[in-house]
Design an enzyme around this catalytic site. Structure first.
Site, mmCIF file in Angstrom:
data_model
loop_
_atom_site.group_PDB
_atom_site.id
_atom_site.type_symbol
_atom_site.label_atom_id
_atom_site.label_comp_id
_atom_site.label_asym_id
_atom_site.label_seq_id
_atom_site.Cartn_x
_atom_site.Cartn_y
_atom_site.Cartn_z
ATOM 1 N N ARG A 177 22.262 48.516 -13.145
ATOM 2 C CA ARG A 177 23.200 48.171 -14.226
ATOM 3 C C ARG A 177 24.642 47.982 -13.747
ATOM 4 O O ARG A 177 25.588 48.080 -14.506
ATOM 5 C CB ARG A 177 23.177 49.214 -15.350
ATOM 6 C CG ARG A 177 21.813 49.327 -15.984
ATOM 7 C CD ARG A 177 21.886 49.933 -17.375
ATOM 8 N NE ARG A 177 20.567 49.957 -17.951
ATOM 9 C CZ ARG A 177 19.687 50.938 -17.773
ATOM 10 N NH1 ARG A 177 20.015 51.981 -17.033
ATOM 11 N NH2 ARG A 177 18.510 50.883 -18.324
ATOM 12 N N GLU A 221 38.317 21.601 -3.969
ATOM 13 C CA GLU A 221 38.756 22.631 -4.927
ATOM 14 C C GLU A 221 40.248 22.917 -4.759
ATOM 15 O O GLU A 221 40.929 23.260 -5.735
ATOM 16 C CB GLU A 221 37.949 23.929 -4.745
ATOM 17 C CG GLU A 221 36.446 23.800 -4.980
ATOM 18 C CD GLU A 221 36.024 23.886 -6.455
ATOM 19 O OE1 GLU A 221 36.895 23.812 -7.347
ATOM 20 O OE2 GLU A 221 34.807 24.017 -6.698
ATOM 21 N N LYS A 242 44.696 30.647 -9.327
ATOM 22 C CA LYS A 242 43.467 31.061 -10.019
ATOM 23 C C LYS A 242 43.658 32.438 -10.648
ATOM 24 O O LYS A 242 43.215 32.675 -11.780
ATOM 25 C CB LYS A 242 42.268 31.059 -9.058
ATOM 26 C CG LYS A 242 41.000 31.514 -9.769
ATOM 27 C CD LYS A 242 39.726 31.027 -9.174
ATOM 28 C CE LYS A 242 38.544 31.450 -10.057
ATOM 29 N NZ LYS A 242 37.254 31.031 -9.563
ATOM 30 N N GLU A 250 36.674 33.008 -19.953
ATOM 31 C CA GLU A 250 36.673 31.584 -20.314
ATOM 32 C C GLU A 250 36.508 31.324 -21.809
ATOM 33 O O GLU A 250 35.611 30.608 -22.243
ATOM 34 C CB GLU A 250 35.608 30.828 -19.506
ATOM 35 C CG GLU A 250 35.908 29.325 -19.450
ATOM 36 C CD GLU A 250 35.010 28.576 -18.487
ATOM 37 O OE1 GLU A 250 34.885 29.009 -17.331
ATOM 38 O OE2 GLU A 250 34.444 27.563 -18.918
ATOM 39 N N ARG A 279 40.868 29.281 -19.020
ATOM 40 C CA ARG A 279 40.111 29.285 -17.762
ATOM 41 C C ARG A 279 39.313 27.995 -17.590
ATOM 42 O O ARG A 279 39.014 27.593 -16.457
ATOM 43 C CB ARG A 279 39.194 30.511 -17.682
ATOM 44 C CG ARG A 279 38.483 30.595 -16.355
ATOM 45 C CD ARG A 279 37.886 31.938 -16.059
ATOM 46 N NE ARG A 279 37.205 31.908 -14.779
ATOM 47 C CZ ARG A 279 36.752 32.960 -14.128
ATOM 48 N NH1 ARG A 279 36.920 34.164 -14.645
ATOM 49 N NH2 ARG A 279 36.152 32.842 -12.970
ATOM 50 N N HIS A 287 34.427 19.219 -13.155
ATOM 51 C CA HIS A 287 33.129 19.888 -13.017
ATOM 52 C C HIS A 287 32.043 19.357 -13.944
ATOM 53 O O HIS A 287 30.859 19.489 -13.637
ATOM 54 C CB HIS A 287 33.283 21.398 -13.217
ATOM 55 C CG HIS A 287 33.837 22.101 -12.006
ATOM 56 N ND1 HIS A 287 35.089 21.811 -11.494
ATOM 57 C CD2 HIS A 287 33.319 23.053 -11.200
ATOM 58 C CE1 HIS A 287 35.309 22.571 -10.440
ATOM 59 N NE2 HIS A 287 34.250 23.333 -10.230
ATOM 60 N N HIS A 299 29.030 20.745 -3.317
ATOM 61 C CA HIS A 299 29.714 21.052 -4.576
ATOM 62 C C HIS A 299 31.162 20.514 -4.600
ATOM 63 O O HIS A 299 31.573 19.839 -5.541
ATOM 64 C CB HIS A 299 29.707 22.563 -4.819
ATOM 65 C CG HIS A 299 30.436 22.959 -6.065
ATOM 66 N ND1 HIS A 299 29.923 22.754 -7.329
ATOM 67 C CD2 HIS A 299 31.660 23.512 -6.251
ATOM 68 C CE1 HIS A 299 30.783 23.176 -8.228
ATOM 69 N NE2 HIS A 299 31.850 23.651 -7.605
HETATM 70 P P1 NAD Z 1 27.709 27.427 0.848
HETATM 71 O O1 NAD Z 1 27.816 28.846 0.520
HETATM 72 O O2 NAD Z 1 26.372 26.792 0.788
HETATM 73 O O3 NAD Z 1 28.337 27.197 2.283
HETATM 74 C C1 NAD Z 1 28.307 25.894 2.824
HETATM 75 C C2 NAD Z 1 27.644 25.878 4.223
HETATM 76 O O4 NAD Z 1 28.562 26.422 5.152
HETATM 77 C C3 NAD Z 1 26.385 26.720 4.321
HETATM 78 O O5 NAD Z 1 25.462 26.014 5.121
HETATM 79 C C4 NAD Z 1 26.844 27.971 5.059
HETATM 80 O O6 NAD Z 1 25.813 28.552 5.826
HETATM 81 C C5 NAD Z 1 27.921 27.426 5.943
HETATM 82 N N1 NAD Z 1 28.985 28.359 6.307
HETATM 83 C C6 NAD Z 1 29.596 29.256 5.527
HETATM 84 N N2 NAD Z 1 30.624 29.813 6.172
HETATM 85 C C7 NAD Z 1 30.642 29.265 7.415
HETATM 86 C C8 NAD Z 1 31.476 29.413 8.546
HETATM 87 N N3 NAD Z 1 32.553 30.209 8.519
HETATM 88 N N4 NAD Z 1 31.197 28.691 9.648
HETATM 89 C C9 NAD Z 1 30.137 27.829 9.674
HETATM 90 N N5 NAD Z 1 29.331 27.627 8.631
HETATM 91 C C10 NAD Z 1 29.584 28.337 7.511
HETATM 92 O O7 NAD Z 1 28.628 26.528 -0.081
HETATM 93 P P2 NAD Z 1 30.137 26.654 -0.596
HETATM 94 O O8 NAD Z 1 30.660 25.280 -0.569
HETATM 95 O O9 NAD Z 1 30.882 27.737 0.076
HETATM 96 O O10 NAD Z 1 29.941 27.129 -2.107
HETATM 97 C C11 NAD Z 1 29.307 26.305 -3.056
HETATM 98 C C12 NAD Z 1 28.792 27.185 -4.164
HETATM 99 O O11 NAD Z 1 29.875 27.877 -4.784
HETATM 100 C C13 NAD Z 1 28.107 26.417 -5.271
HETATM 101 O O12 NAD Z 1 26.894 27.043 -5.586
HETATM 102 C C14 NAD Z 1 29.068 26.513 -6.436
HETATM 103 O O13 NAD Z 1 28.422 26.474 -7.688
HETATM 104 C C15 NAD Z 1 29.700 27.842 -6.191
HETATM 105 N N6 NAD Z 1 31.017 28.016 -6.824
HETATM 106 C C16 NAD Z 1 31.208 29.143 -7.554
HETATM 107 C C17 NAD Z 1 32.432 29.370 -8.148
HETATM 108 C C18 NAD Z 1 32.684 30.644 -8.904
HETATM 109 O O14 NAD Z 1 33.728 30.766 -9.553
HETATM 110 N N7 NAD Z 1 31.801 31.607 -8.834
HETATM 111 C C19 NAD Z 1 33.474 28.442 -7.980
HETATM 112 C C20 NAD Z 1 33.229 27.315 -7.221
HETATM 113 C C21 NAD Z 1 31.983 27.104 -6.638
HETATM 114 N N1 GLY Z 2 35.396 27.968 -10.679
HETATM 115 C C1 GLY Z 2 35.698 28.027 -12.066
HETATM 116 C C2 GLY Z 2 36.027 29.396 -12.538
HETATM 117 O O1 GLY Z 2 36.051 30.334 -11.785
HETATM 118 O O2 GLY Z 2 36.280 29.561 -13.709
#
Ligand code: NAD
Ligand code: GLY
Length: 376
Positions: free
Chosen positions: A128, A192, A234, A244, A248, A255, A273
Site C-alpha cells: 500500500r 521535453e 515543472k 492535474e 498541470r 502530448h 516519446h
Molecule cells: P527509456 O526509459 O526507454 O530510455 C530510453 C533508452 O535509453 C532505453 O533504451 C534505456 O535503456 C536507455 N538509457 C537510459 N539511460 C541511459 C544512459 N545513461 N546511457 C545509455 N542508455 C541509457 O525512455 P525515456 O525516453 O527516458 O522515457 C520515456 C518514458 O517516460 C515514456 O514511457 C513516457 O511515457 C514516460 N514519461 C513519463 C512522464 C511522467 O511524468 N511520469 C513524463 C514524460 C515521459
Molecule cells: N509529464 C507531464 C506531467 O508530469 O504532468
C-alpha cells in the site's frame, strides 16, 4: 560543492508539496555519492534497485560503489517502452516482495522514464505504498518524468492509462550519466526541454535556440542549466496543481498528438516519446495558428529550431505506415486528456504562452491531420 569526487556543483530544486515535499539534486558525479544522499532516508542500510538491462550494464556498478556499504539488491528489466506493461510490472512487484522490501524501505529507480514510471508505480502499490528515490539516467527523465509523481504503465487501450500519483522522496539527476546516452535518446529528451520554453518561457526558448547545439555536443554546464531550469518550471507547476485538475495540463503540450502517434507506431522504436512530443508541439502550434490564436511566425520558429537540432518535426519523419486521419483522431479520443468525450488540447497564443482548450473543433484537428499525413 567540491568534495573529492568529480562532483563540482550540485543545484537543488525543492518541490514543495507539504508532507510530500522533496528535493531534486542536479550535478555531475551524484551517482558516486548516492550513499551519502540517500542514507538520511533509510531506516535500515539496504535498498532495492529497479533498472533496465542497458542502464545496468553501464551504471549499476557505479551506483553500487556510490552506495558505500548500503546493501543493494537489483533487478534489471528489458530496456524499452514495451517493458512498461503488466507482465514486467508484476514481475517487478513480485521481486520486491521476494526481496522482503518492507513499508519503511526505499525502492530506487535507476533508468529512464520507463523504469521511473514502472518503479514508481510499483512503489505506490507495494504494501500500500513505500517510498522511492528516482535516479534518472536519460535527459527526458531528468527534466520531466522523475519529477512530479506521475507513475504508471501502459494498457492495450493506450499509454499511461494505469497508474497513480506517488511522489518520490528524492531525485538525484547526475548530469554525467547522460554522456553514455545515444544521440537519438538525448534528442528525444530535448523535445521535453523545448516544451518548457514553448509552454511558458519564451526567454528560455531563445536560450535554447542559442545553446541547444552546445547541449547536444555535451557541454555539462549548459546541460546542467537546462535541466535545472526545466525542473524548476515543472516544480512550480506541480506545486500549483499536483493531481492535474488545471494548470498541470500545460505540461501536456504536444502530448495529445504524441500519444496517438505512439499508439499508431505500437510504442516501438519507430517513434520515441520525446520525438512524438516534438512533432506534437509543432502540430499544436500549427493548430493554434490555423485557429487564429497565434501568428505564422510562432510555428515557423518552433519548426526551425527542431530542424536545426536534427530532430523529427513532421509526421512524415516517422518511418513506416500510419493509420489515416480518422484513425489517429480515434486514438486521441482514448487519451486521458479526454473530458466528457471532448478533446482537450494545449494550444498557444505565442511562444511561451500556452493554455488549455476544451473546445477545439474536431474538424480543424481532422484537417490538420489530413494535411500532415498528405505531407508524407
Ligand atoms: P527509456 O526509459 O526507454 O530510455 C530510453 C533508452 O535509453 C532505453 O533504451 C534505456 O535503456 C536507455 N538509457 C537510459 N539511460 C541511459 C544512459 N545513461 N546511457 C545509455 N542508455 C541509457 O525512455 P525515456 O525516453 O527516458 O522515457 C520515456 C518514458 O517516460 C515514456 O514511457 C513516457 O511515457 C514516460 N514519461 C513519463 C512522464 C511522467 O511524468 N511520469 C513524463 C514524460 C515521459
Ligand atoms: N509529464 C507531464 C506531467 O508530469 O504532468
Amino acid at each position: 560543492m567540491t568534495d573529492g569526487t568529480d562532483c563540482v556543483r550540485v543545484d537543488r530544486v525543492r518541490v514543495d508539496l507539504g508532507p510530500r515535499s522533496y528535493e531534486v539534486r542536479i550535478g555531475a558525479g551524484l551517482l558516486a555519492r548516492a550513499g551519502e544522499e540517500i542514507a538520511p532516508l533509510l531506516v535500515r542500510p539496504r535498498v532495492a534497485v529497479l533498472t533496465d538491462e542497458t542502464v545496468a550494464g553501464l551504471h549499476l556498478e557505479a551506483l553500487r560503489d556510490g552506495l558505500r556499504g548500503i546493501e543493494m539488491a537489483s533487478l534489471a528489466l528489458p530496456a524499452g517502452e514495451a517493458t512498461k506493461g503488466w507482465p514486467e510490472f508484476s514481475r517487478a512487484v513480485d521481486w520486491l516482495l521476494a526481496k522482503k522490501v518492507e513499508r519503511r524501505d526505499i525502492v530506487v529507480a535507476l533508468g529512464g522514464g520507463v523504469i521511473g514510471d514502472l518503479a514508481g508505480f510499483a512503489a505506490a502499490v507495494l504494501r500500500r505504498g513505500v517510498r522511492f528515490v528516482q535516479i534518472p539516467t536519460t535527459l527526458l527523465a531528468q527534466v520531466d518524468s522523475s519529477v512530479g509523481g506521475k507513475t504508471g504503465i501502459n494498457s492495450v487501450h493506450g499509454k499511461n492509462l494505469i497508474g497513480a500519483f506517488h511522489q518520490p522522496s528524492l531525485v538525484l539527476a547526475d548530469i554525467a550519466v547522460l554522456e553514455t546516452l545515444p544521440a537519438r535518446d538525448f534528442l528525444s529528451g530535448y523535445g521535453e526541454v523545448v516544451k518548457y520554453g514553448l509552454l511558458g518561457d519564451a526567454a528560455f526558448f531563445g536560450w535554447l535556440e542559442a545553446n541547444g547545439p552546445a547541449l547536444a555536443l555535451g557541454d555539462r554546464t549548459a546541460r546542467q542549466a537546462a535541466v535545472r531550469h526545466s525542473v524548476a518550471m515543472k516544480a512550480r507547476i506541480v506545486e500549483r496543481d499536483e493531481t492535474e485538475e488545471g494548470d498541470r495540463a500545460l505540461l501536456n503540450l504536444g502530448h495529445t498528438f504524441c500519444h496517438a502517434l505512439e499508439k499508431a507506431t505500437g510504442y516501438s522504436t519507430r517513434l520515441l516519446h520525446g520525438e512524438g512530443v516534438a512533432i506534437g508541439c509543432a502540430l499544436a502550434f500549427e493548430l493554434s495558428q490555423r485557429l487564429g490564436l497565434c501568428s505564422q511566425e510562432a510555428p515557423s520558429r518552433v519548426r526551425a529550431h527542431l530542424r536545426a537540432m536534427g530532430m523529427k518535426v513532421d509526421i512524415a519523419d516517422i518511418p513506416g505506415d500510419l493509420p489515416g486521419p480518422e484513425g489517429l483522431l480515434s486514438f486521441m479520443a482514448q487519451d486521458k486528456k479526454v473530458v466528457d468525450g471532448r478533446l482537450r488540447f494545449v494550444l498557444a497564443r505565442g511562444i511561451g504562452e500556452a493554455f488549455v482548450a476544451d473546445d477545439v473543433p474536431g474538424d480543424a484537428v481532422l484537417r490538420l491531420l489530413e494535411d500532415a499525413l498528405a505531407g508524407r
